[in-house]
Write an enzyme that holds these catalytic residues in place. Structure first.
Site, PDB file in Angstrom:
ATOM      1  N   GLU A   1      10.645  -0.037   7.192  1.00 13.95           N
ATOM      2  CA  GLU A   1       9.971   0.948   8.022  1.00 13.95           C
ATOM      3  C   GLU A   1       9.197   0.245   9.129  1.00 13.95           C
ATOM      4  OE1 GLU A   1       7.769   2.952   5.015  1.00 13.95           O
ATOM      5  OE2 GLU A   1       6.131   1.504   5.006  1.00 13.95           O
TER       6      GLU A   1
ATOM      7  N   ASN B   1      -2.575  -8.584   0.832  1.00 16.36           N
ATOM      8  CA  ASN B   1      -2.323  -7.159   0.555  1.00 16.36           C
ATOM      9  C   ASN B   1      -3.046  -6.656  -0.687  1.00 16.36           C
ATOM     10  OD1 ASN B   1      -0.402  -6.532   2.737  1.00 16.36           O
ATOM     11  ND2 ASN B   1       0.926  -7.985   1.691  1.00 16.36           N
TER      12      ASN B   1
ATOM     13  N   PHE C   1      -8.357 -17.661   0.757  1.00 15.75           N
ATOM     14  CA  PHE C   1      -9.284 -16.551   0.527  1.00 15.75           C
ATOM     15  C   PHE C   1      -9.403 -16.189  -0.956  1.00 15.75           C
ATOM     16  CE2 PHE C   1      -7.702 -15.756   4.901  1.00 15.75           C
ATOM     17  CZ  PHE C   1      -8.899 -15.970   5.572  1.00 15.75           C
TER      18      PHE C   1
ATOM     19  N   ASN D   1      -0.573   6.365  -5.858  1.00 11.91           N
ATOM     20  CA  ASN D   1      -0.812   5.713  -7.144  1.00 11.91           C
ATOM     21  C   ASN D   1      -1.133   6.780  -8.179  1.00 11.91           C
ATOM     22  OD1 ASN D   1      -0.535   2.970  -6.275  1.00 11.91           O
ATOM     23  ND2 ASN D   1      -2.509   3.172  -5.264  1.00 11.91           N
TER      24      ASN D   1
ATOM     25  N   GLU E   1      -2.411   6.909  -0.510  1.00 15.59           N
ATOM     26  CA  GLU E   1      -2.806   5.858   0.421  1.00 15.59           C
ATOM     27  C   GLU E   1      -2.157   6.084   1.786  1.00 15.59           C
ATOM     28  OE1 GLU E   1      -2.063   2.046  -1.304  1.00 15.59           O
ATOM     29  OE2 GLU E   1      -3.613   2.319  -2.840  1.00 15.59           O
TER      30      GLU E   1
ATOM     31  N   ARG F   1      -2.447   7.077 -11.079  1.00 13.60           N
ATOM     32  CA  ARG F   1      -3.335   6.545 -12.116  1.00 13.60           C
ATOM     33  C   ARG F   1      -4.753   6.521 -11.567  1.00 13.60           C
ATOM     34  NH1 ARG F   1      -4.340   1.860  -9.545  1.00 13.60           N
ATOM     35  NH2 ARG F   1      -2.615   0.743  -8.553  1.00 13.60           N
TER      36      ARG F   1
ATOM     37  N   GLU G   1       1.768   5.277   0.096  1.00 15.16           N
ATOM     38  CA  GLU G   1       2.246   5.453  -1.274  1.00 15.16           C
ATOM     39  C   GLU G   1       1.232   6.278  -2.049  1.00 15.16           C
ATOM     40  OE1 GLU G   1       2.622   1.660  -3.150  1.00 15.16           O
ATOM     41  OE2 GLU G   1       0.496   1.204  -3.055  1.00 15.16           O
TER      42      GLU G   1
ATOM     43  N   LYS H   1       9.311   4.209  -3.965  1.00 16.56           N
ATOM     44  CA  LYS H   1       8.856   4.362  -2.580  1.00 16.56           C
ATOM     45  C   LYS H   1       9.845   5.130  -1.714  1.00 16.56           C
ATOM     46  CE  LYS H   1       5.565   0.563  -2.189  1.00 16.56           C
ATOM     47  NZ  LYS H   1       5.396   0.377  -3.616  1.00 16.56           N
TER      48      LYS H   1
END
Length: 664
Positions: A244, A279, A392, A334, A319, A336, A332, A160
């Site tokens: 951040e 998340n 949840f 990904n 993203e 894949r 970020e 990251k």
């Protein structure tokens, strides 16, 4: 009304009724939503591909390989020896025992499987080894193609800190923050004060919500640094952290990119992924209700800039976090195939797995940016073996005693890797499937998702369909007023299930009463239609007294063929249905609208448990007690009641209004 005798023994019919709100439906069929795998026999790719994964994504890759005429090899742990992906593949190799570090993450065993089978390429799916640069290096060393980007892109975007620096250099919008590694808790506090609270502390090598903490003050920063570094070390073997600015109440919107080895790159529109818990995404859709064409293009172009900056080749996802003013910031990349890729396939018509295979072989992209459409709307619900009433969704394990996907409906796609009899075990992700619906409009796709969830039969494990259905029918979701805080804002005390409204209450009572009568008539109970003289008569009219919560609801039911007319609470409800109790699905028409009930269980004693409109209700909801033909029957919307006292004896004649059984 004549008195009736109650024949021994005293039996009870238990209805557990579950309910949700209803919305108008669109029925137009959108015929352009399917993705297309076009096999060109003159375009040679690979003879044999090994899929280094399991479950639904392994099955998904195998399907495209079959269409392209490519043989497939499945790898599996010993407990997955009878899994669907193993049965679908042309060959299968056991790579170890159940724990992932001894099987699906066991690079030595997977490399041996490649050598034994002669596979020319490996598709890693998502998770496991899909973003492991060491695995990609080992494949390259043996001349086996990794169907994904090269190791440079995997390494650059997997870190990251490095990815943020690369994004900045590529003129991609980034979240304000500290670009280096945070070494101590006190350093973290100093950096957080300079950035300004709130801040996000997260693992440099992280993903999936692990190693992430939000801090609103100095104390929370110190605590967040400690917990995040420990979590990062245990999850990724890398305790480096970055800090951040935390974007409060954002949307999570991602851009699908596709690039080849010849410098060509495309953006394939966006996916709205803001509905999350811990998340992790729950419901996704494409396109987003929030983006306008200008913002969409700007995000897409920046995503392509980033892909080109790392010489990316394959399918990947960039993203972004998007604030209320449509400012967007890189989160970020990904490297894949993304879990939610099916909704992009639905609105573009592209088979992303096919495109990955073509790119890996060295072919150029077949399309230009202007060729990429947005055809209709697609929604994906992640169906998990989880208890939605606990945070949840906490995992549930068990065996699928009954399983039926709603593929009888048009414009429904189910990506799954299980079947009736499959085990949901403690070793792997509890995902059951990805349920995708699509249509010409968002309303049509949402209505189709309602139908699909209602028609989805899952028995043997607790699942999250109640939460999924509640989300897609919630007014805020329907209006597009969502963010990553949707679930905690809408359900601040946790998900409790849907609350009954007046019309739904009437439908609930009327449907249960009709089913009760149908079940009793079908079972030919002698006490149902006997007079005191025991002479049989044909009953077409019943008076029922229903206790709901602390209120009592008198109702009258008349039956003519499959039509039940019910008067309850000052209103009239017409219920039409054949009530085939041998089927798990019980379609009804209630006041002219189609509804779907499910028969969850039915035993020899006459006990029937129902699911009403595809939704499970949490413990603590209303309990109905139905007294029909002077026989007490439980009607519960949450939990089974206990018998407090019985006020009649077998064979005793009872009169209208007599109390027979008390429940608590």
């Amino acid at each position: 009304m004549a008195a009736h005798s109650l024949s021994p023994p005293l039996s009870r019919l238990l209805f557990t009724v579950k309910y949700v709100s209803l919305h108008s439906r669109c029925c137009a069929v959108h015929s352009k939503a399917h993705y297309s795998t076009v096999y060109n026999p003159n375009e040679k790719t690979f003879d044999k591909i090994l899929i280094a994964n399991r479950g639904e994504i392994a099955c998904r890759v195998i399907k495209t390989c079959k269409k392209m005429g490519i043989q497939t090899v499945a790898v599996h742990s010993d407990v997955d020896s009878s899994a669907v992906h193993v049965k679908m593949a042309d060959e299968a190799i056991c790579v170890g025992p159940a724990p992932t570090n001894k099987s699906y993450l066991n690079m030595d065993a997977i490399m041996d499987a490649i050598r034994v089978t002669g596979a020319q390429a490996v598709h890693p799916g998502y998770g496991f080894l899909s973003e492991n640069k060491e695995f990609a290096k080992r494949l390259a060393a043996e001349g086996v193609m990794f169907i994904g980007p090269d190791t440079h892109a995997i390494q650059a975007m997997g870190d990251k800190i490095e990815s943020k620096l690369i994004a900045k250099a590529a003129k991609v919008n980034t979240i304000p923050g500290f670009d280096g590694v945070v070494k101590t808790a006190e350093d973290a506090v100093k950096i957080a004060q300079e950035i300004g609270y709130p801040v996000m502390i997260k693992a440099s090598a992280g993903g999936g919500g692990k190693g992430m903490r939000i801090a609103w003050n100095d104390d929370e920063t110190r605590e967040g640094f400690r917990f995040s570094s420990q979590e990062a070390a245990s999850s990724f073997g890398d305790d480096r952290l970055l800090i951040e600015k935390y974007i409060d109440n954002p949307r999570h919107i991602e851009i699908q990119v596709l690039a080849d080895k010849h410098g060509n790159a495309l953006w394939l529109n966006e996916r709205e992924c803001s509905i999350q818990r811990r998340n992790q995404k729950v419901v996704e859709e494409a396109p987003s209700t929030f983006l306008d064409p200008v913002t969409r293009r700007a995000m897409g172009e920046q995503a392509v800039q980033l892909a080109k900056a790392v010489q990316y080749s394959s399918a990947g996802t960039v993203e972004f976090l998007v604030d209320s003013k449509k400012n967007f910031y890189f989160l970020e990349m990904n490297t894949r195939l993304q879990v939610e890729h099916p909704i992009t396939e639905c609105i573009t018509g592209l088979d992303l797995v096919e495109q990955m295979i073509r790119v890996a072989k060295g072919y150029q992209l077949q399309h230009k940016q202007e060729d990429i459409p947005i055809n209709g709307w697609a929604i994906e619900s992640r169906v998990y073996a989880e208890d939605p009433y606990k945070s949840f969704g906490l995992p549930s394990i068990g065996r699928l005693s009954q399983y039926q996907e709603p593929l009888n409906l048009s414009n429904v796609r189910v990506d799954s890797g299980i079947q009736e009899g499959s085990d949901i075990s403690i070793y792997y992700d509890p995902m059951i499937s990805k349920l995708v619906t699509y249509g010409a409009t968002r309303n049509e796709a949402l209505a189709k998702m309602e139908d699909a969830l209602d028609n989805y039969v899952i028995r043997g494990v607790t699942h999250n369909i109640p939460l999924l259905r509640e989300i897609i029918t919630h007014p805020r979701f329907i209006s597009g007023d969502i963010s990553t805080n949707f679930l905690p804002e809408v359900y601040p005390d946790g998900f409790k299930g849907h609350q009954l409204e007046v019309d739904a209450r009437r439908e609930l009572l009327a449907s249960a009463a009709a089913l009760y009568i149908a079940a009793q008539l079908r079972s030919q109970k002698p006490y149902l239609c006997y007079r005191v003289s025991t002479i049989p008569v044909k009953c077409t009219h019943w008076e029922l007294c229903v206790e709901l919560g602390k209120g009592c609801h008198a109702m009258e039911v008349t039956k003519s063929g499959d039509v039940y007319n019910v008067e309850v609470d000052g209103g009239k409800v017409e219920v039409i249905g054949a009530f085939n109790l041998a089927s798990p699905l019980l379609p009804l028409t209630i006041n002219g609208s189609d509804r779907m009930l499910q028969c969850l269980s039915r035993d020899a004693s006459g006990m029937i448990v129902l699911q009403y409109l595809g939704t499970v209700v949490a413990e603590g909801q209303e309990i109905c007690v139905i007294e029909a033909m002077k026989m007490q029957n439980s009607l519960t919307a949450a939990r089974q009641a206990k018998v407090k006292s019985v006020h009649c004896k077998p064979g005793e004649t009872v009169g209208e209004g007599d109390l027979l059984v008390e429940l608590q």
